[in-house]
Design a protein around this motif. Structure first.
Motif, PDB file in Angstrom:
ATOM      1  N   GLU A   1       0.861  -1.193   0.000  1.00  0.00           N
ATOM      2  CA  GLU A   1       0.000   0.000   0.000  1.00  0.00           C
ATOM      3  C   GLU A   1       0.888   1.231   0.000  1.00  0.00           C
ATOM      4  O   GLU A   1       1.755   1.368   0.863  1.00  0.00           O
TER       5      GLU A   1
ATOM      6  N   ASP B   1      -0.121   4.496   0.289  1.00  0.00           N
ATOM      7  CA  ASP B   1      -0.580   5.553   1.191  1.00  0.00           C
ATOM      8  C   ASP B   1      -0.138   5.205   2.619  1.00  0.00           C
ATOM      9  O   ASP B   1      -0.620   4.233   3.203  1.00  0.00           O
ATOM     10  N   GLU B   2       0.760   6.019   3.164  1.00  0.00           N
ATOM     11  CA  GLU B   2       1.330   5.733   4.487  1.00  0.00           C
ATOM     12  C   GLU B   2       0.268   5.678   5.588  1.00  0.00           C
ATOM     13  O   GLU B   2       0.367   4.858   6.503  1.00  0.00           O
ATOM     14  N   ASP B   3      -0.724   6.539   5.517  1.00  0.00           N
ATOM     15  CA  ASP B   3      -1.771   6.560   6.538  1.00  0.00           C
ATOM     16  C   ASP B   3      -2.603   5.277   6.504  1.00  0.00           C
ATOM     17  O   ASP B   3      -2.884   4.681   7.541  1.00  0.00           O
ATOM     18  N   ILE B   4      -2.999   4.864   5.311  1.00  0.00           N
ATOM     19  CA  ILE B   4      -3.773   3.626   5.179  1.00  0.00           C
ATOM     20  C   ILE B   4      -2.927   2.438   5.611  1.00  0.00           C
ATOM     21  O   ILE B   4      -3.396   1.554   6.337  1.00  0.00           O
ATOM     22  N   ARG B   5      -1.658   2.429   5.184  1.00  0.00           N
ATOM     23  CA  ARG B   5      -0.754   1.335   5.565  1.00  0.00           C
ATOM     24  C   ARG B   5      -0.611   1.262   7.079  1.00  0.00           C
ATOM     25  O   ARG B   5      -0.649   0.176   7.662  1.00  0.00           O
ATOM     26  N   PHE B   6      -0.485   2.410   7.737  1.00  0.00           N
ATOM     27  CA  PHE B   6      -0.362   2.440   9.194  1.00  0.00           C
ATOM     28  C   PHE B   6      -1.625   1.885   9.866  1.00  0.00           C
ATOM     29  O   PHE B   6      -1.541   1.095  10.808  1.00  0.00           O
ATOM     30  N   ILE B   7      -2.789   2.296   9.380  1.00  0.00           N
ATOM     31  CA  ILE B   7      -4.047   1.826   9.963  1.00  0.00           C
ATOM     32  C   ILE B   7      -4.169   0.315   9.820  1.00  0.00           C
ATOM     33  O   ILE B   7      -4.500  -0.390  10.783  1.00  0.00           O
TER      34      ILE B   7
ATOM     35  N   TYR C   1      -1.742  -1.838   9.336  1.00  0.00           N
ATOM     36  CA  TYR C   1      -0.697  -2.430  10.170  1.00  0.00           C
ATOM     37  C   TYR C   1      -1.164  -2.505  11.629  1.00  0.00           C
ATOM     38  O   TYR C   1      -1.044  -3.542  12.275  1.00  0.00           O
ATOM     39  N   TYR C   2      -1.704  -1.420  12.118  1.00  0.00           N
ATOM     40  CA  TYR C   2      -2.174  -1.360  13.515  1.00  0.00           C
ATOM     41  C   TYR C   2      -3.292  -2.371  13.761  1.00  0.00           C
ATOM     42  O   TYR C   2      -3.271  -3.110  14.744  1.00  0.00           O
TER      43      TYR C   2
ATOM     44  N   LYS D   1     -12.151   0.077  -0.486  1.00  0.00           N
ATOM     45  CA  LYS D   1     -11.772   1.151   0.439  1.00  0.00           C
ATOM     46  C   LYS D   1     -12.706   2.328   0.213  1.00  0.00           C
ATOM     47  O   LYS D   1     -13.036   2.606  -0.935  1.00  0.00           O
TER      48      LYS D   1
END
Length: 120
Positions: free
Chosen positions: A9, A11-17, A19-20, A103
């Motif tokens: 992914e 998009d860093e924000d989507i990837r972070f979500i 991942y979390y 998404k």
């Protein structure tokens, strides 16, 4: 150690979500932000599941998935395609992916799809 999931992914924000959500659910998660990073990763890795975005800055998730499914050593790794723009049926057919997540996604639906693919 939990099941291993790899996120592709950009998009860093989507990837972070993602991942979390996954690490909080007990999964071991690795990630790539580009097609090139994914190709470098997959040469020596065997994740239990791949979550792949369609639109990447240097490639196309549908093509990456199709190429993975044509590789005898990697073809059994389940792939879930994620997209905000693509139509589910055509993506699943074209990419040869096991499942599709639209998404934005509902967290419970997202986890249900992941769990389903990991239990097959």
């Amino acid at each position: 150690m939990g099941k291993r999931i790899h996120i592709v992914e950009d998009d860093e924000d989507i990837r972070f979500i993602i991942y979390y959500i996954l690490t909080d659910s007990g999964y071991t998660v690795t990630e790539s932000g580009t097609a090139k990073e994914f190709l470098n990763y997959i040469t020596s890795a065997e994740p239990d599941l791949i979550l792949m975005d369609v639109m990447l800055p240097d490639g196309n998730g549908i093509e990456l998935c199709r190429n993975l499914k044509e590789n005898p050593q990697k073809s059994t790794i389940p792939v879930i395609i994620m997209s905000a723009h693509a139509a589910e049926k055509s993506v699943l057919e074209e990419a040869c992916a096991e499942d599709f997540i639209s998404k934005p996604f509902d967290i419970n639906v997202f986890l249900a799809v992941v769990t389903k693919q990991l239990s097959l």
